[in-house]
Motif scaffolding. Structure first.
Motif, PDB file in Angstrom:
ATOM      1  N   TYR A 132       0.830  -1.197   0.000  1.00 48.82           N
ATOM      2  CA  TYR A 132       0.000   0.000   0.000  1.00 48.82           C
ATOM      3  C   TYR A 132       0.870   1.255   0.000  1.00 48.82           C
ATOM      4  O   TYR A 132       1.800   1.374   0.800  1.00 48.82           O
ATOM      5  CB  TYR A 132      -0.906   0.043   1.229  1.00 48.82           C
ATOM      6  N   ALA A 133       0.527   2.178  -0.892  1.00 53.88           N
ATOM      7  CA  ALA A 133       1.146   3.493  -0.873  1.00 53.88           C
ATOM      8  C   ALA A 133       0.240   4.455  -0.098  1.00 53.88           C
ATOM      9  O   ALA A 133      -0.893   4.116   0.249  1.00 53.88           O
ATOM     10  CB  ALA A 133       1.358   3.999  -2.307  1.00 53.88           C
ATOM     11  N   GLU A 134       0.730   5.621   0.182  1.00 51.82           N
ATOM     12  CA  GLU A 134      -0.094   6.619   0.865  1.00 51.82           C
ATOM     13  C   GLU A 134      -1.036   7.243  -0.156  1.00 51.82           C
ATOM     14  O   GLU A 134      -0.593   7.809  -1.163  1.00 51.82           O
ATOM     15  CB  GLU A 134       0.790   7.690   1.506  1.00 51.82           C
ATOM     16  N   LEU A 135      -2.345   7.118   0.086  1.00 51.75           N
ATOM     17  CA  LEU A 135      -3.353   7.607  -0.853  1.00 51.75           C
ATOM     18  C   LEU A 135      -4.206   8.688  -0.209  1.00 51.75           C
ATOM     19  O   LEU A 135      -4.480   8.642   0.993  1.00 51.75           O
ATOM     20  CB  LEU A 135      -4.276   6.466  -1.299  1.00 51.75           C
ATOM     21  N   PRO A 136      -4.671   9.651  -1.008  1.00 53.55           N
ATOM     22  CA  PRO A 136      -5.634  10.622  -0.490  1.00 53.55           C
ATOM     23  C   PRO A 136      -7.022   9.993  -0.429  1.00 53.55           C
ATOM     24  O   PRO A 136      -7.259   8.907  -0.966  1.00 53.55           O
ATOM     25  CB  PRO A 136      -5.582  11.743  -1.538  1.00 53.55           C
ATOM     26  N   LEU A 137      -7.940  10.658   0.229  1.00 52.10           N
ATOM     27  CA  LEU A 137      -9.332  10.225   0.188  1.00 52.10           C
ATOM     28  C   LEU A 137      -9.849  10.398  -1.232  1.00 52.10           C
ATOM     29  O   LEU A 137      -9.558  11.396  -1.900  1.00 52.10           O
ATOM     30  CB  LEU A 137     -10.183  11.039   1.166  1.00 52.10           C
ATOM     31  N   VAL A 138     -10.619   9.426  -1.700  1.00 49.77           N
ATOM     32  CA  VAL A 138     -11.082   9.399  -3.093  1.00 49.77           C
ATOM     33  C   VAL A 138     -12.601   9.524  -3.115  1.00 49.77           C
ATOM     34  O   VAL A 138     -13.297   8.886  -2.321  1.00 49.77           O
ATOM     35  CB  VAL A 138     -10.633   8.088  -3.786  1.00 49.77           C
ATOM     36  N   GLU A 139     -13.103  10.334  -4.021  1.00 46.10           N
ATOM     37  CA  GLU A 139     -14.552  10.503  -4.165  1.00 46.10           C
ATOM     38  C   GLU A 139     -15.119   9.285  -4.888  1.00 46.10           C
ATOM     39  O   GLU A 139     -14.758   9.020  -6.039  1.00 46.10           O
ATOM     40  CB  GLU A 139     -14.857  11.780  -4.947  1.00 46.10           C
ATOM     41  N   ALA A 140     -15.999   8.543  -4.217  1.00 44.24           N
ATOM     42  CA  ALA A 140     -16.463   7.276  -4.792  1.00 44.24           C
ATOM     43  C   ALA A 140     -17.755   6.835  -4.124  1.00 44.24           C
ATOM     44  O   ALA A 140     -18.247   7.468  -3.172  1.00 44.24           O
ATOM     45  CB  ALA A 140     -15.388   6.200  -4.622  1.00 44.24           C
ATOM     46  N   LEU A 141     -18.294   5.737  -4.644  1.00 45.58           N
ATOM     47  CA  LEU A 141     -19.410   5.024  -4.029  1.00 45.58           C
ATOM     48  C   LEU A 141     -18.806   3.780  -3.369  1.00 45.58           C
ATOM     49  O   LEU A 141     -18.533   2.786  -4.054  1.00 45.58           O
ATOM     50  CB  LEU A 141     -20.457   4.635  -5.077  1.00 45.58           C
ATOM     51  N   PRO A 142     -18.561   3.791  -2.085  1.00 44.11           N
ATOM     52  CA  PRO A 142     -17.733   2.748  -1.451  1.00 44.11           C
ATOM     53  C   PRO A 142     -18.307   1.348  -1.576  1.00 44.11           C
ATOM     54  O   PRO A 142     -17.557   0.395  -1.805  1.00 44.11           O
ATOM     55  CB  PRO A 142     -17.660   3.198   0.012  1.00 44.11           C
ATOM     56  N   SER A 143     -19.628   1.174  -1.429  1.00 42.46           N
ATOM     57  CA  SER A 143     -20.186  -0.182  -1.478  1.00 42.46           C
ATOM     58  C   SER A 143     -19.994  -0.799  -2.857  1.00 42.46           C
ATOM     59  O   SER A 143     -19.798  -2.010  -2.986  1.00 42.46           O
ATOM     60  CB  SER A 143     -21.669  -0.167  -1.097  1.00 42.46           C
ATOM     61  N   GLU A 144     -20.043   0.030  -3.909  1.00 39.75           N
ATOM     62  CA  GLU A 144     -19.849  -0.500  -5.263  1.00 39.75           C
ATOM     63  C   GLU A 144     -18.389  -0.848  -5.515  1.00 39.75           C
ATOM     64  O   GLU A 144     -18.084  -1.861  -6.162  1.00 39.75           O
ATOM     65  CB  GLU A 144     -20.370   0.505  -6.295  1.00 39.75           C
ATOM     66  N   LEU A 145     -17.476  -0.036  -5.006  1.00 39.87           N
ATOM     67  CA  LEU A 145     -16.057  -0.376  -5.156  1.00 39.87           C
ATOM     68  C   LEU A 145     -15.722  -1.659  -4.406  1.00 39.87           C
ATOM     69  O   LEU A 145     -14.922  -2.474  -4.884  1.00 39.87           O
ATOM     70  CB  LEU A 145     -15.183   0.765  -4.641  1.00 39.87           C
TER      71      LEU A 145
END
Length: 403
Positions: free
Chosen positions: A284-297
């Motif tokens: 894992y790299a350091e990631l920013p928060l991502v705009e998404a639909l979490p249940s679908e991802l």
């Protein structure tokens, strides 16, 4: 087509029919020479122009630039045209033979702009209803595939829950024995405190401590409680992840999410399917928060992890990697399975396509995953070679583009 030449009406009768038509009718040659126009067409398109332009120039001004060429290519063209204050629906037909080229144009008048807008609104409403039905069917398909996946995982999830519940139950049995011994010791201390000579009961107290092995209890009890707490937290986490995963709400809003948290939640649910033959590595790299639909991802993660696990027959490794490139993040699932043959790589995202035996898969997992990633304005790429495993990489924008 059948017709009887002897029964064909005369030109005068055909002309009379055309004059009674509610549609404009034009027949002209490929070079723009007018052959015939009925009354409605003469009133609007064939009047003597003020600027002295020819009919060919006027018809070229009325029709869109590509209409004639499209009619030549495909045989016909249709569209809506503004003529004065009116809107008309035009149909253009082409006939070409050696040395001959003719066009037949029909113009259907829509009375007034309000009627035109009303017809557009009706068509828009029909399209909107069709879209809503399609969207609803897609949501039902997604939820159906999700619940089917959970059904396949049910035995493993039950095992993952039963394991900690089992040792919590065992620890509660030990705790009950420990408490009985401790209460016996406390009772001896109370008797000693009430006795005229408390020191006289010290031998009895030492005997109780020895027989109950109080020193062992004192050392084991904190560990027993910690294990029990860990087991309950494990069950709580599985139930929470399962609830979040199976959650379905069409009104779910886009939110800023931690992709690693979603990955770990999904791994937690399906781990029983993988742990007996898979070594899971995280990079894992350091990631920013991502705009998404979490249940679908999470649905996508599960599909790719299960596919990777099923590709490994005996023992193997799945490496989950993440990274950040500019304003995009990526998540990659790489396995050490046999790989995907080149001739089927182009088909793996097709609906209902599967290489699994009958009854072992619906063939919708990768297709649904592709649709979800496309909905997130991302892409999913596959890299594989026979005997060298496969890697599926998801690329997502950190922020969704503005509507």
């Amino acid at each position: 087509m059948y017709f009887e030449p002897a029964l064909l009406p005369s030109q005068d009768i055909l002309r009379a029919f055309s004059e009674r038509m509610q549609e404009g009718l034009l027949l002209f040659r490929g070079d723009g020479k007018l052959i015939f126009a009925n009354a409605i067409s003469r009133a609007s398109l064939c009047r003597d122009p003020q600027d002295g332009s020819t009919f060919a120039e006027r018809i070229a001004q009325v029709l869109p630039g590509g209409a004639l060429n499209q009619a030549r290519t495909s045989g016909s063209w249709s569209g809506s045209l503004p003529i004065g204050e009116r809107i008309v629906i035009a149909h253009l037909y082409h006939y070409g033979a050696i040395g001959q080229e003719f066009f037949l144009a029909l113009f259907h008048n829509i009375e007034g702009q309000e009627d035109y807008e009303r017809e557009l609104e009706q068509r828009h409403a029909e399209l909107r209803q069709a879209y809503m039905r399609l969207n609803g069917a897609q949501d039902k398909l997604l939820q159906s595939e999700k619940m089917a996946s959970i059904g396949q995982l049910a035995a493993g999830v039950a095992h993952e829950i039963n394991n900690p519940i089992g040792y919590v139950h065992s620890n509660l049995g030990s705790l009950q024995e420990y408490l009985r011994s401790l209460f016996t010791l406390i009772e001896a201390y109370e008797r000693a405190l009430r006795a005229p000579d408390p020191k006289a009961l010290i031998p009895e107290i030492d005997d109780i401590r020895r027989r109950a092995d109080i020193d062992f209890i004192a050392g084991d009890l904190p560990q027993l409680m910690a294990e029990s707490r860990e087991g309950i937290e494990r069950v709580t986490r599985i139930v929470r992840d399962l609830k979040d995963f199976s959650y379905s709400d069409r009104s779910e809003s886009w939110k800023l999410v931690d992709l690693h948290a979603g990955l770990e939640s999904t791994i937690n649910i399906i781990w029983n399917e993988l742990k007996y033959k898979v070594t899971l590595e995280r990079q894992y790299a350091e990631l920013p928060l991502v705009e998404a639909l979490p249940s679908e991802l999470n649905q996508v993660y599960m599909n790719l992890l299960l596919n990777a696990g099923q590709a490994i027959t005996e023992r193997g490794t799945i490496t989950v990697s993440t990274g950040l490139e500019g304003d995009q993040v990526w998540i990659e699932f790489r396995d050490t399975g046999p790989g995907i043959p080149a001739d089927i790589q182009q088909r793996i995202f097709d609906p209902f396509f599967t290489t699994k035996p009958v009854g072992s898969g619906t063939g919708l997992g990768l297709s649904i995953s592709y649709g979800i990633i496309n909905k997130h304005h991302g892409r999913i790429d596959v890299e594989s070679a026979p005997g060298q495993g496969a890697a599926f990489r998801i690329t997502l924008p950190v922020r969704q583009p503005k509507s």
